[in-house]
Design a protein around this motif. Structure first.
Motif: not given
Length: 297
Positions: A1-24
């Motif tokens: 696992m890489e930190l960037r993968q974990i960070r992407a997972f957490v932000v998608v979970a927070d935003e409930s959206s891949f689109t909003r997570a990508a913007a953030r």
């Protein structure tokens, strides 16, 4: 696992959206999606249920989320420890600010100035808004710490560091019929036109709740998201308001009248997400806020 993968997972979970997570994350959506897919492949579980309109955590995702947060927090803390060996604390604090009385000791600008003097290597970015908006941004990890003025029932998922608290009062023009009263009851105000803050402001929530508890309704004539504009409307006799007396300056020419036992209270706090490891810069900012300071005028 890489930190960037974990960070992407957490932000998608927070935003409930891949689109909003990508913007953030300031990334293209395909990169975020690929990071999460690779993480799922490495873990051997599905973390999200994906539909056309919704992105929801699976049971496995719900179990993994707190561990993922702890992993990111530990990595960040380790980075801060090493940074302190090379010239002091570094990093960023995302601070939410609300409109506060300029004549009290609770001044965001004063806190930031004192903190920057102590920790010049830390960047403080500020986001202005209402308490309700900031509370949600804290829960979604879009802010690290924020000033809030909310009733307790609106602070779920947050840890509060209380700064001040005061009883709210009637605010009216000096020639208003109620201006010379020793006190007034909420029932005496139901026929008065109210000047109100937006529903995202803590004092609006507190006032709405007080009238609801009393079984009363009132008429809101004007809604304005600016303290100076609100007091100007009151001063010119266009309506009344209920608010903390500290918002009124002597030159405002506005009368404050105590309310009866049903008077709502408003507490000003610095809030952080509950159950979330705080970064070293955020801890340092909270420590600076707890230190006594001289109010400015």
């Amino acid at each position: 696992m890489e930190l960037r993968q974990i960070r992407a997972f957490v932000v998608v979970a927070d935003e409930s959206s891949f689109t909003r997570a990508a913007a953030r994350l300031n990334m293209v959506q395909s990169t975020v999606s690929a990071a999460v897919r690779n993480l799922e492949r490495q873990l051997g579980v599905q973390l999200f249920e994906r539909t056309t309109h919704h992105v929801n955590l699976t049971h496995a995702g719900q179990l993994f989320l707190p561990e993922a947060r702890r992993t990111l927090a530990a990595a960040q803390q380790a980075r801060h420890v090493l940074e302190q060996l090379h010239g002091g604390l570094r990093g960023e604090v995302r601070l939410g600010v609300i409109q506060t009385p300029r004549h009290t000791a609770v001044q965001p600008a004063l806190l930031i100035a004192r903190f920057r003097a102590e920790h010049p290597g830390v960047t403080v970015s500020i986001q202005a808004g209402g308490s309700v908006e900031h509370a949600e941004d804290l829960r979604k990890r879009r802010l690290d710490v924020a000033y809030l003025a909310l009733p307790p029932e609106a602070t779920a998922g947050l840890d509060l560091h209380n700064l001040t608290s005061e009883k709210m009062q009637l605010l009216c023009s000096t020639d208003h019929p109620l201006a010379e009263h020793d006190h007034v009851e909420l029932a005496e105000l139901v026929d008065q036109p109210f000047i109100e803050a937006p529903t995202t402001w803590g004092n609006r929530l507190a006032t709405d709740a007080a009238f609801t508890r009393a079984g009363l309704t009132r008429t809101i004539a004007y809604e304005i998201g600016d303290t100076a504009g609100l007091t100007s409307l009151i001063r010119h006799g266009l309506g009344i308001a209920i608010g903390p007396p500290s918002f009124i300056n002597p030159e405002d020419d506005i009368r404050t009248v105590p309310l009866g036992p049903a008077a709502p209270s408003i507490a000003l706090s610095l809030a952080v997400p509950a159950g979330h490891a705080l970064s070293a810069p955020v801890k340092a900012l909270l420590q600076t806020a707890r230190e006594p300071s001289e109010p400015t005028t």
